[in-house]
Design a protein around this motif. Sequence first.
Motif, PDB file in Angstrom:
ATOM      1  N   PHE A 217       7.045  10.248  19.124  1.00  0.00           N
ATOM      2  CA  PHE A 217       7.027   8.786  19.183  1.00  0.00           C
ATOM      3  C   PHE A 217       7.840   8.290  20.379  1.00  0.00           C
ATOM      4  CE2 PHE A 217       8.702   4.632  17.758  1.00  0.00           C
ATOM      5  CZ  PHE A 217       7.571   4.009  17.262  1.00  0.00           C
ATOM      6  N   TRP A 218       9.077   8.734  20.477  1.00  0.00           N
ATOM      7  CA  TRP A 218       9.953   8.236  21.532  1.00  0.00           C
ATOM      8  C   TRP A 218       9.625   8.825  22.900  1.00  0.00           C
ATOM      9  CZ3 TRP A 218      12.326   3.916  21.259  1.00  0.00           C
ATOM     10  CH2 TRP A 218      12.671   3.405  20.000  1.00  0.00           C
ATOM     11  N   LEU A 219       9.095  10.020  22.950  1.00  0.00           N
ATOM     12  CA  LEU A 219       8.666  10.587  24.230  1.00  0.00           C
ATOM     13  C   LEU A 219       7.559   9.718  24.835  1.00  0.00           C
ATOM     14  CD1 LEU A 219       8.614  12.795  26.386  1.00  0.00           C
ATOM     15  CD2 LEU A 219       7.027  14.078  24.925  1.00  0.00           C
ATOM     16  N   ASN A 220       6.613   9.305  24.005  1.00  0.00           N
ATOM     17  CA  ASN A 220       5.535   8.462  24.498  1.00  0.00           C
ATOM     18  C   ASN A 220       6.021   7.084  24.917  1.00  0.00           C
ATOM     19  OD1 ASN A 220       2.565   9.569  24.249  1.00  0.00           O
ATOM     20  ND2 ASN A 220       3.720  10.466  22.551  1.00  0.00           N
ATOM     21  N   ILE A 221       6.990   6.527  24.186  1.00  0.00           N
ATOM     22  CA  ILE A 221       7.558   5.240  24.580  1.00  0.00           C
ATOM     23  C   ILE A 221       8.279   5.362  25.922  1.00  0.00           C
ATOM     24  CG2 ILE A 221       9.411   3.595  24.034  1.00  0.00           C
ATOM     25  CD1 ILE A 221       8.506   3.663  21.149  1.00  0.00           C
ATOM     26  N   ASP A 222       9.049   6.436  26.105  1.00  0.00           N
ATOM     27  CA  ASP A 222       9.761   6.638  27.368  1.00  0.00           C
ATOM     28  C   ASP A 222       8.785   6.702  28.542  1.00  0.00           C
ATOM     29  OD1 ASP A 222      12.202   6.672  26.112  1.00  0.00           O
ATOM     30  OD2 ASP A 222      12.362   8.857  26.039  1.00  0.00           O
ATOM     31  N   LEU A 223       7.720   7.477  28.384  1.00  0.00           N
ATOM     32  CA  LEU A 223       6.735   7.627  29.450  1.00  0.00           C
ATOM     33  C   LEU A 223       6.036   6.301  29.737  1.00  0.00           C
ATOM     34  CD1 LEU A 223       5.164  11.070  28.440  1.00  0.00           C
ATOM     35  CD2 LEU A 223       6.689  10.624  30.370  1.00  0.00           C
ATOM     36  N   PHE A 224       5.760   5.559  28.674  1.00  0.00           N
ATOM     37  CA  PHE A 224       5.082   4.277  28.829  1.00  0.00           C
ATOM     38  C   PHE A 224       5.972   3.285  29.588  1.00  0.00           C
ATOM     39  CE2 PHE A 224       4.160   0.020  26.916  1.00  0.00           C
ATOM     40  CZ  PHE A 224       2.868  -0.143  27.416  1.00  0.00           C
TER      41      PHE A 224
END
Length: 307
Positions: free
Chosen positions: A295-302
């Motif tokens: 979840f947070w990996l995708n938010i960081d990349l976004f």
Amino acid sequence: MNPAPLYGDHPVREFAVCEFISVNPVTQLRVAKWMGGSRGTVHIFNGRTEYIEKYYDVIANFLSCGFNVTAHDWRGQGLSTRNEEYPSRCHIMDFDEHQNDARAVMAHFSDMAGPHYLFCHSMGGAIGTRYIAENDGIKAAMFSAPMYGIHLSPFLETFRPIIFKMMKSLGLQWMTAPSTKDINYELHARFKNNLLTSYRPSWDQLIKNVTDDPDLQCGGPTYYWSNAAYKEMEALSKVKRIKTPALMFLGTDEKVVSPNAIHERMKIQDNWRLVELKNGRHECYVENDEIRKEFWLNIDLFLDQFS
């Protein structure tokens, strides 16, 4: 400034500024902010029955990534103004009321450093989607299981309009919807079959929040609320492509909102990306370590695209 209390013992509580703001002469919202970031501001639009304290870990994550953060309680829940007759129940007559809330919150925090982002969960996702469709100023949005439809059995889906008309004709529209009570879902559901999270420590924390601080408790929605919600979801289904880019999360075990309605929105949005989280239930931000890491990996990349 009209100070407001914050509950719980999370470290982020120490750094919050919490107050009440007025939407109109009879409606106050509890709002909170965390300052010190250099990458802009994330505004949290939470879900039905929720409250600021539930998002302490989410707030901590955004703070650690260099963002300012705001959060609030919608009218009818948390410490914001509730219906006087049935304060334990979620109640509004029309989702325009929540758009008034959203505009009041965003106006109050308009002087916080940009770019401005939304992080929206469930009911907050429906409110946030309409907000970015009708208002400028949001750089990008993140949606967690937005309420574009409700996960219902075919029987209830078919007869829902008839049931509401019947309840209204009988003067029972103040009753709570089926399977809900005048207490938080976490206080009457069992962990094994709950629809929110498969992670026991998070489930226990949700129970602790509303047990330690009963003012935060909020039960089921009235039939008035349910009727208003369905009108809002139908209206959202007709909204054309929204220009604001967004990241969408959906757990593969979602059984609160409608996955089909989310997939239909994704067909319209070529500037939105969907991340499906394996074994995630409705609240992936309080799921197990593996799901939260993704979840947070995708938010960081976004967010790295914008700041």
